[in-house]
Structures are given as structure tokens and as C-alpha cells.
Enzyme design. Structure first.
Site, mmCIF file in Angstrom:
data_model
loop_
_atom_site.group_PDB
_atom_site.id
_atom_site.type_symbol
_atom_site.label_atom_id
_atom_site.label_comp_id
_atom_site.label_asym_id
_atom_site.label_seq_id
_atom_site.Cartn_x
_atom_site.Cartn_y
_atom_site.Cartn_z
ATOM 1 N N ARG A 246 0.823 -1.221 0.000
ATOM 2 C CA ARG A 246 0.000 0.000 0.000
ATOM 3 C C ARG A 246 0.852 1.264 0.000
ATOM 4 N NH1 ARG A 246 -2.497 -3.801 2.806
ATOM 5 N NH2 ARG A 246 -1.516 -3.128 4.743
ATOM 6 N N GLU B 202 7.157 -11.093 15.088
ATOM 7 C CA GLU B 202 6.749 -11.736 16.336
ATOM 8 C C GLU B 202 6.963 -13.256 16.227
ATOM 9 O OE1 GLU B 202 2.944 -11.763 19.389
ATOM 10 O OE2 GLU B 202 2.743 -10.797 17.422
HETATM 11 P P1 AMP Z 1 5.188 -2.963 11.008
HETATM 12 O O1 AMP Z 1 6.400 -3.573 10.375
HETATM 13 O O2 AMP Z 1 4.688 -3.695 12.202
HETATM 14 O O3 AMP Z 1 5.361 -1.470 11.284
HETATM 15 O O4 AMP Z 1 4.003 -3.101 9.968
HETATM 16 C C1 AMP Z 1 3.939 -2.241 8.905
HETATM 17 C C2 AMP Z 1 3.373 -2.873 7.684
HETATM 18 O O5 AMP Z 1 2.268 -3.732 7.945
HETATM 19 C C3 AMP Z 1 2.878 -1.777 6.785
HETATM 20 O O6 AMP Z 1 3.365 -2.015 5.474
HETATM 21 C C4 AMP Z 1 1.372 -1.838 6.865
HETATM 22 O O7 AMP Z 1 0.809 -1.786 5.591
HETATM 23 C C5 AMP Z 1 1.044 -3.155 7.529
HETATM 24 N N1 AMP Z 1 0.203 -3.027 8.745
HETATM 25 C C6 AMP Z 1 0.590 -3.284 10.022
HETATM 26 N N2 AMP Z 1 -0.409 -3.122 10.881
HETATM 27 C C7 AMP Z 1 -1.470 -2.732 10.160
HETATM 28 C C8 AMP Z 1 -2.829 -2.388 10.485
HETATM 29 N N3 AMP Z 1 -3.304 -2.424 11.748
HETATM 30 N N4 AMP Z 1 -3.641 -2.008 9.481
HETATM 31 C C9 AMP Z 1 -3.193 -1.967 8.210
HETATM 32 N N5 AMP Z 1 -1.955 -2.283 7.841
HETATM 33 C C10 AMP Z 1 -1.083 -2.658 8.793
#
Ligand code: AMP
Length: 182
Positions: A69, A106
Site C-alpha cells: 500500500r 513476532e
Molecule cells: P510494522 O512492520 O509492524 O510497522 O508493519 C507495517 C506494515 O504492515 C505496513 O506495510 C502496513 O501496511 C502493515 N500493517 C501493520 N499493521 C497494520 C494495520 N493495523 N492495518 C493496516 N496495515 C497494517
């Protein structure tokens, strides 16, 4: 309300255009669905403008958008800034020679890749994604940018899940989040 195009009215309209989907893609996750925002051309344009305005004085030379996205935001931001777009992708998606960074999840691990010619050494890079959650993906993207010899000009996210503390993984770089959830 505020009639200024970048005013608080626009920000509340952006908040209203994010749909919370509980238990997607699995139990306990509240998915931030940005598709209602993308359907509204004026709001989509405002979000892109707000990202470009934030970094106007940071001499951005390349946008790096994070799969998938992040591509939707990074592409119009790159066009509007008048710079090229490089793609930070999950493992096995990029066809040519690539830099690679593995990062912990995780459960298990994930990989972010970038084409070797995606960034020229010394180039100033703006990293763009839709959601900053735990920060693992963005931190790995910063690493792969550094492997390619890039300098980080800043990072922009449409949404920050501030309660997860992902920002702490992104060092001293300028971080913009249009919308923040605590
Ligand atoms: P992180 O590595 O945990 O910061 O996760 C980031 C990636 O996961 C991004 O590319 C987001 O598109 C997706 N993502 C993580 N959590 C969500 C959420 N609650 N809603 C939508 N997309 C998420």
C-alpha cells in the site's frame, strides 16, 4: 469549519475516511483500511499534498515506497516532487539484482529487498508507507536504503499506530504521520 485546504477540517475528513476492520487479517488485529480514502479524489490529493509539503525543504531526490500500500502513496508523491520512485519489496518480487535485509517478526522473519540501481550512492531518500505499526518494516527499509548508499531525508506514513511505539526503531530521522492513533 476550517476552510483552509490543509486545515484541521481536512485532517478530520482523513480520519473519517479510514475504516477500522476488527480481526483482519487475524484475531486481535484492527486493520486500518485506507480504501475509502483512495475513493475520494480530493482527500487522496490532500494526503499526497501534505506529504510533499512536509518534505519540501529536505532536498528529496528519490522516493522509496514500501510494498504494497506504500506504492499507492509513494507513486503520486514522487510524481508531485518531480523525483524517481524505487520499490522496497518483499522477498522474491524484484526481478533484478537486489540488496536484501532480513528482519524479525513476532513469529519468524521477513525480508525487504531493493534493486541495486534503485538508489544512487549519496541520494536523499523519502520513505513512504501507509501504516507505521511496530516499525519493523520501515526500519528494515532504512537499512536497505543504507546498504544502497542512500541518505534518509525523512519518512512519511498516512497512519501511525503510536501505541505500538514503532517510531523508536526509526532513529533520529524526520518522521511524519498524517494520522495518529493512541
Ligand atoms: P510494522 O512492520 O509492524 O510497522 O508493519 C507495517 C506494515 O504492515 C505496513 O506495510 C502496513 O501496511 C502493515 N500493517 C501493520 N499493521 C497494520 C494495520 N493495523 N492495518 C493496516 N496495515 C497494517
Amino acid at each position: 469549519g476550517d476552510s483552509h485546504p490543509m486545515g484541521s477540517d481536512t485532517v478530520s475528513r482523513l480520519y473519517n475516511a479510514i475504516r477500522d476492520v476488527p480481526d483482519f487479517p487475524k484475531a486481535g488485529i484492527v486493520f486500518k483500511d485506507i480504501t475509502p480514502l483512495l475513493l475520494d479524489a480530493e482527500l487522496f490529493g490532500s494526503a499526497v499534498d501534505m506529504i510533499c509539503d512536509e518534505h519540501r525543504d529536505r532536498r528529496v531526490e528519490k522516493v522509496v515506497a514500501i510494498e504494497s500500500r506504500g506504492f499507492l502513496l509513494g507513486a503520486p508523491v514522487a510524481l508531485r516532487l518531480g523525483v524517481g520512485l524505487a520499490l522496497a519489496r518483499k522477498e522474491g518480487k524484484l526481478p533484478w539484482r537486489r540488496h536484501r535485509v532480513e528482519y524479525e517478526l513476532e513469529y519468524g522473519s521477513d525480508v525487504i529487498e531493493l534493486h541495486e540501481d534503485g538508489i544512487r550512492p549519496g541520494e536523499r531518500v523519502l520513505v513512504v508507507d501507509d501504516v507505521l505499526a511496530t516499525g519493523g518494516t520501515a526500519a528494515a527499509t532504512l537499512e536497505v536504503v543504507k546498504l544502497a548508499g542512500g541518505e534518509v531525508a525523512g519518512l512519511s506514513f498516512l497512519i501511525e499506530l503510536a501505541f505500538l511505539g514503532g517510531r523508536k526503531k526509526l532513529g533520529a530521522n524526520p518522521i511524519q504521520a498524517l494520522l495518529s492513533y493512541s
